[in-house]
Design a protein around this motif. Structure first.
Motif, PDB file in Angstrom:
ATOM      1  N   LYS A 181       0.861  -1.184   0.000  1.00 33.51           N
ATOM      2  CA  LYS A 181       0.000   0.000   0.000  1.00 33.51           C
ATOM      3  C   LYS A 181       0.890   1.224   0.000  1.00 33.51           C
ATOM      4  CE  LYS A 181      -3.897  -1.816   2.527  1.00 33.51           C
ATOM      5  NZ  LYS A 181      -4.444  -1.944   3.861  1.00 33.51           N
ATOM      6  N   LYS A 182       0.428   2.266  -0.659  1.00 35.39           N
ATOM      7  CA  LYS A 182       1.173   3.510  -0.660  1.00 35.39           C
ATOM      8  C   LYS A 182       1.158   4.105   0.749  1.00 35.39           C
ATOM      9  CE  LYS A 182       0.523   5.186  -4.667  1.00 35.39           C
ATOM     10  NZ  LYS A 182      -0.341   5.823  -5.647  1.00 35.39           N
ATOM     11  N   ASP A 183       2.304   4.557   1.251  1.00 35.12           N
ATOM     12  CA  ASP A 183       2.454   5.170   2.582  1.00 35.12           C
ATOM     13  C   ASP A 183       2.021   4.227   3.700  1.00 35.12           C
ATOM     14  OD1 ASP A 183       3.260   7.433   1.263  1.00 35.12           O
ATOM     15  OD2 ASP A 183       1.225   8.231   1.167  1.00 35.12           O
ATOM     16  N   GLY A 184       2.028   2.941   3.464  1.00 37.52           N
ATOM     17  CA  GLY A 184       1.660   2.019   4.537  1.00 37.52           C
ATOM     18  C   GLY A 184       2.892   1.593   5.306  1.00 37.52           C
ATOM     19  N   THR A 185       2.710   1.324   6.609  1.00 33.51           N
ATOM     20  CA  THR A 185       3.835   0.866   7.412  1.00 33.51           C
ATOM     21  C   THR A 185       3.748  -0.651   7.588  1.00 33.51           C
ATOM     22  OG1 THR A 185       4.922   1.071   9.518  1.00 33.51           O
ATOM     23  CG2 THR A 185       2.577   1.397   9.509  1.00 33.51           C
ATOM     24  N   LEU A 186       4.720  -1.230   8.273  1.00 34.39           N
ATOM     25  CA  LEU A 186       4.776  -2.686   8.430  1.00 34.39           C
ATOM     26  C   LEU A 186       3.549  -3.193   9.175  1.00 34.39           C
ATOM     27  CD1 LEU A 186       8.457  -3.006   9.595  1.00 34.39           C
ATOM     28  CD2 LEU A 186       7.574  -3.170   7.322  1.00 34.39           C
ATOM     29  N   PRO A 187       3.151  -4.457   8.970  1.00 37.72           N
ATOM     30  CA  PRO A 187       1.943  -4.956   9.668  1.00 37.72           C
ATOM     31  C   PRO A 187       2.184  -5.298  11.130  1.00 37.72           C
ATOM     32  CG  PRO A 187       2.791  -6.606   8.194  1.00 37.72           C
ATOM     33  CD  PRO A 187       3.608  -5.396   7.964  1.00 37.72           C
ATOM     34  N   ILE A 188       2.739  -4.347  11.879  1.00 31.83           N
ATOM     35  CA  ILE A 188       2.912  -4.502  13.327  1.00 31.83           C
ATOM     36  C   ILE A 188       2.294  -3.269  13.958  1.00 31.83           C
ATOM     37  CG2 ILE A 188       4.581  -4.653  15.198  1.00 31.83           C
ATOM     38  CD1 ILE A 188       6.476  -5.946  13.191  1.00 31.83           C
ATOM     39  N   LEU A 189       1.414  -3.456  14.945  1.00 31.77           N
ATOM     40  CA  LEU A 189       0.657  -2.318  15.480  1.00 31.77           C
ATOM     41  C   LEU A 189       1.573  -1.331  16.188  1.00 31.77           C
ATOM     42  CD1 LEU A 189      -2.536  -3.941  16.958  1.00 31.77           C
ATOM     43  CD2 LEU A 189      -2.394  -2.414  15.039  1.00 31.77           C
ATOM     44  N   LEU A 190       1.337  -0.041  15.942  1.00 35.58           N
ATOM     45  CA  LEU A 190       2.084   0.998  16.641  1.00 35.58           C
ATOM     46  C   LEU A 190       1.567   1.118  18.066  1.00 35.58           C
ATOM     47  CD1 LEU A 190       1.988   3.640  13.810  1.00 35.58           C
ATOM     48  CD2 LEU A 190       3.868   2.170  14.403  1.00 35.58           C
ATOM     49  N   ASP A 191       2.386   1.710  18.943  1.00 34.23           N
ATOM     50  CA  ASP A 191       1.983   1.852  20.347  1.00 34.23           C
ATOM     51  C   ASP A 191       0.729   2.702  20.494  1.00 34.23           C
ATOM     52  OD1 ASP A 191       3.782   0.252  21.500  1.00 34.23           O
ATOM     53  OD2 ASP A 191       5.275   1.810  21.864  1.00 34.23           O
ATOM     54  N   SER A 192       0.605   3.715  19.601  1.00 33.19           N
ATOM     55  CA  SER A 192      -0.538   4.619  19.746  1.00 33.19           C
ATOM     56  C   SER A 192      -1.847   3.937  19.363  1.00 33.19           C
ATOM     57  CB  SER A 192      -0.314   5.842  18.860  1.00 33.19           C
ATOM     58  OG  SER A 192      -0.096   5.420  17.532  1.00 33.19           O
ATOM     59  N   ILE A 242      -6.867  -6.447  10.562  1.00 31.83           N
ATOM     60  CA  ILE A 242      -6.052  -5.366  11.130  1.00 31.83           C
ATOM     61  C   ILE A 242      -6.729  -4.778  12.356  1.00 31.83           C
ATOM     62  CG2 ILE A 242      -5.135  -3.076  10.661  1.00 31.83           C
ATOM     63  CD1 ILE A 242      -4.726  -3.928   7.801  1.00 31.83           C
ATOM     64  N   GLN A 243      -8.071  -4.635  12.334  1.00 31.57           N
ATOM     65  CA  GLN A 243      -8.739  -3.979  13.457  1.00 31.57           C
ATOM     66  C   GLN A 243      -8.944  -4.904  14.644  1.00 31.57           C
ATOM     67  OE1 GLN A 243     -12.043  -2.632  11.286  1.00 31.57           O
ATOM     68  NE2 GLN A 243     -11.003  -0.790  10.583  1.00 31.57           N
ATOM     69  N   ASN A 244      -9.003  -6.223  14.415  1.00 33.34           N
ATOM     70  CA  ASN A 244      -9.371  -7.107  15.518  1.00 33.34           C
ATOM     71  C   ASN A 244      -8.226  -7.903  16.123  1.00 33.34           C
ATOM     72  OD1 ASN A 244     -12.060  -6.421  15.428  1.00 33.34           O
ATOM     73  ND2 ASN A 244     -12.497  -7.894  13.828  1.00 33.34           N
ATOM     74  N   THR A 245      -7.012  -7.830  15.543  1.00 27.91           N
ATOM     75  CA  THR A 245      -5.957  -8.720  16.056  1.00 27.91           C
ATOM     76  C   THR A 245      -5.625  -8.429  17.506  1.00 27.91           C
ATOM     77  OG1 THR A 245      -4.451  -7.246  14.951  1.00 27.91           O
ATOM     78  CG2 THR A 245      -4.739  -9.409  13.999  1.00 27.91           C
ATOM     79  N   TYR A 246      -5.467  -7.158  17.867  1.00 25.11           N
ATOM     80  CA  TYR A 246      -5.043  -6.903  19.244  1.00 25.11           C
ATOM     81  C   TYR A 246      -6.150  -7.219  20.232  1.00 25.11           C
ATOM     82  CZ  TYR A 246      -2.354  -5.045  23.013  1.00 25.11           C
ATOM     83  OH  TYR A 246      -1.648  -4.947  24.170  1.00 25.11           O
ATOM     84  N   LYS A 247      -7.397  -7.025  19.807  1.00 21.28           N
ATOM     85  CA  LYS A 247      -8.514  -7.351  20.709  1.00 21.28           C
ATOM     86  C   LYS A 247      -8.592  -8.853  20.945  1.00 21.28           C
ATOM     87  CE  LYS A 247     -11.397  -4.162  18.865  1.00 21.28           C
ATOM     88  NZ  LYS A 247     -12.583  -3.936  18.073  1.00 21.28           N
ATOM     89  N   ASP A 248      -8.339  -9.642  19.909  1.00 20.77           N
ATOM     90  CA  ASP A 248      -8.524 -11.093  20.021  1.00 20.77           C
ATOM     91  C   ASP A 248      -7.333 -11.795  20.632  1.00 20.77           C
ATOM     92  OD1 ASP A 248     -10.963 -10.842  18.964  1.00 20.77           O
ATOM     93  OD2 ASP A 248     -10.432 -11.432  16.933  1.00 20.77           O
ATOM     94  N   ALA A 249      -6.116 -11.395  20.257  1.00 18.25           N
ATOM     95  CA  ALA A 249      -4.964 -12.210  20.648  1.00 18.25           C
ATOM     96  C   ALA A 249      -3.931 -11.464  21.476  1.00 18.25           C
ATOM     97  CB  ALA A 249      -4.288 -12.775  19.408  1.00 18.25           C
TER      98      ALA A 249
END
Lengths: 125, 97, 81
Positions: A55-66, B44-51
Motif C-alpha cells: 500500500k502507498k504510505d503504509g507501514t509494516l503490519p505490526i501495530l504501533l503503540d498509539s 487489522i482492526q481485531n488482532t489486538y482485541k482477540d490475541a
C-alpha cells in the motif's frame, strides 16, 4: 502504453522471472538445472503475491503503540498482512519440495550414473 | 535445435497471455485494491482485541489460521519421511560407474 | 516502498536468475542461486514483508542452498548446458 509500464512494472518483472524459470524447466537438459528453474518460478509467484499486499504510505503490519488500545484503527495505515501469511506457508512447502526432489536426484545418480536427461533416457532403455 | 525453437515459441505465447492478464490487475501499491478492501481490514482492526499480540502476521498465522499451519506441518513431516525412506538404503545400493 | 531502490534490486535479481541457469558449473549455479535468494529477501524487506523476508533468509537461502550443495557433492559437478 508508457502508463501501463509505469504503474504495473512489478507484474512485468514477475512475468520475466516466471518465463526464465519456465525456460530452464523446459529447455535445459540437466536435472539440477531444472530444479533451479523450479525454484526461480516459485519465487516469482511468491513475489507476485507479496506485491499485491503493498500500500502507498503504509507501514509494516505490526501495530504501533498509539494504536494498541484505540477502538477504530485506520486499516489504510498498515500493509495487508494476509498475503504475507499465505506466502510464509508457501516458502516452507517450497523447501520441502526441494528436499524430496534432491533425494530422488541422488537415487537416480546412484542407479544410472548420470544427470543429463537424454543420456538417462538412453540408459533406462 | 528444433525442440528449442518450438519451446521458445511456447514460452513467448505464455508470456503474451500473462501480459494480457496483467491488464486487469490493480496498480502497484494501490490502497483501494480488491485484496486490501475485503477481509484484511477485519484482521487489522481485531488482532489486538482477540490475541493481544501487536504483530498481525503471527496472529493470523497461529490463531486465525492455525489449522492451515497444522496442515503445513503435516506436509513437512511427509517430506521428511519421504526423504528418509528414499535415502535409507543409499550405502547398500549397487553404484553404476 | 522506494521505487529507485526497488528497480536496482530487481536488476540484480534478474542478473542472478539469468546467470544461475546459464553457467555450466553446477556448484557455481547453486551459489548464485543462494545470492538470488538473498536479493529476493532484500526486495521483500523493502516491500514491507519482514516476516517473509527473514523466513526466506533462513529457510530458502540457508537450508535450501545447503541441501543443494550436499546433493551436488553426492552426485556430480559437471553439466552439459
Amino acid at each position: 502504453m508508457i502508463d501501463f509500464i509505469v504503474t504495473k512494472y512489478n507484474y512485468l518483472f514477475y512475468i520475466v522471472l516466471f518465463l526464465i524459470g519456465f525456460y530452464a524447466i523446459i529447455v535445459k537438459k540437466n536435472l539440477v538445472k531444472k530444479v533451479i528453474g523450479m525454484n526461480i518460478m516459485q519465487t516469482s509467484i511468491i513475489l507476485f503475491y507479496v506485491s499485491i499486499g503493498c500500500k502507498k504510505d503504509g507501514t509494516l503490519p505490526i501495530l504501533l503503540d498509539s494504536d494498541l488500545h484505540s477502538h477504530a484503527i485506520d486499516a489504510g495505515k498498515y500493509l495487508n498482512p494476509l498475503p504475507h501469511v499465505l506466502m510464509l506457508t508457501a516458502i516452507v512447502v517450497m523447501v520441502a519440495t526441494l528436499g524430496v526432489a534432491l533425494a530422488v536426484l541422488i537415487l537416480m545418480y546412484k542407479q544410472y550414473g548420470t544427470l543429463e536427461e537424454d543420456e538417462l533416457l538412453k540408459r533406462i532403455k | 535445435m528444433k525442440f528449442k525453437i518450438l519451446s521458445l515459441f511456447f514460452i513467448v505465447i505464455t508470456g503474451i497471455i500473462l501480459i494480457y492478464g496483467v491488464a486487469g490487475m490493480p496498480d502497484l501499491a494501490d490502497p483501494d485494491s480488491p485484496a486490501s478492501r475485503h477481509v484484511s481490514p477485519e484482521y487489522i482492526q481485531n488482532t489486538y482485541k482477540d490475541a493481544h499480540t501487536p504483530n498481525m502476521v503471527t496472529t493470523i498465522l497461529a490463531d486465525y489460521r492455525g489449522y492451515d499451519t497444522l496442515g503445513e506441518t503435516t506436509v513437512i513431516f511427509t517430506a521428511g519421511i519421504a526423504c528418509i525412506l528414499l535415502l535409507k538404503n543409499l550405502k547398500g545400493r549397487k553404484s553404476h560407474d | 516502498m522506494i521505487t529507485p531502490f526497488n528497480f536496482i534490486i530487481m536488476i540484480f535479481v534478474l542478473i542472478c536468475a539469468i546467470t544461475a541457469i546459464t553457467v555450466k558449473d553446477l556448484l557455481s549455479a547453486v551459489v548464485i542461486l543462494g545470492a538470488y535468494s538473498f536479493f529476493m529477501c532484500l526486495l521483500w524487506a523493502e516491500m514491507g514483508a519482514v516476516d517473509v523476508a527473514f523466513t526466506e533468509a533462513s529457510v530458502s537461502s540457508g537450508i535450501g542452498t545447503i541441501l543443494m550443495v550436499v546433493a551436488i557433492i553426492k552426485t556430480t559437478r559437471r553439466s552439459k548446458d
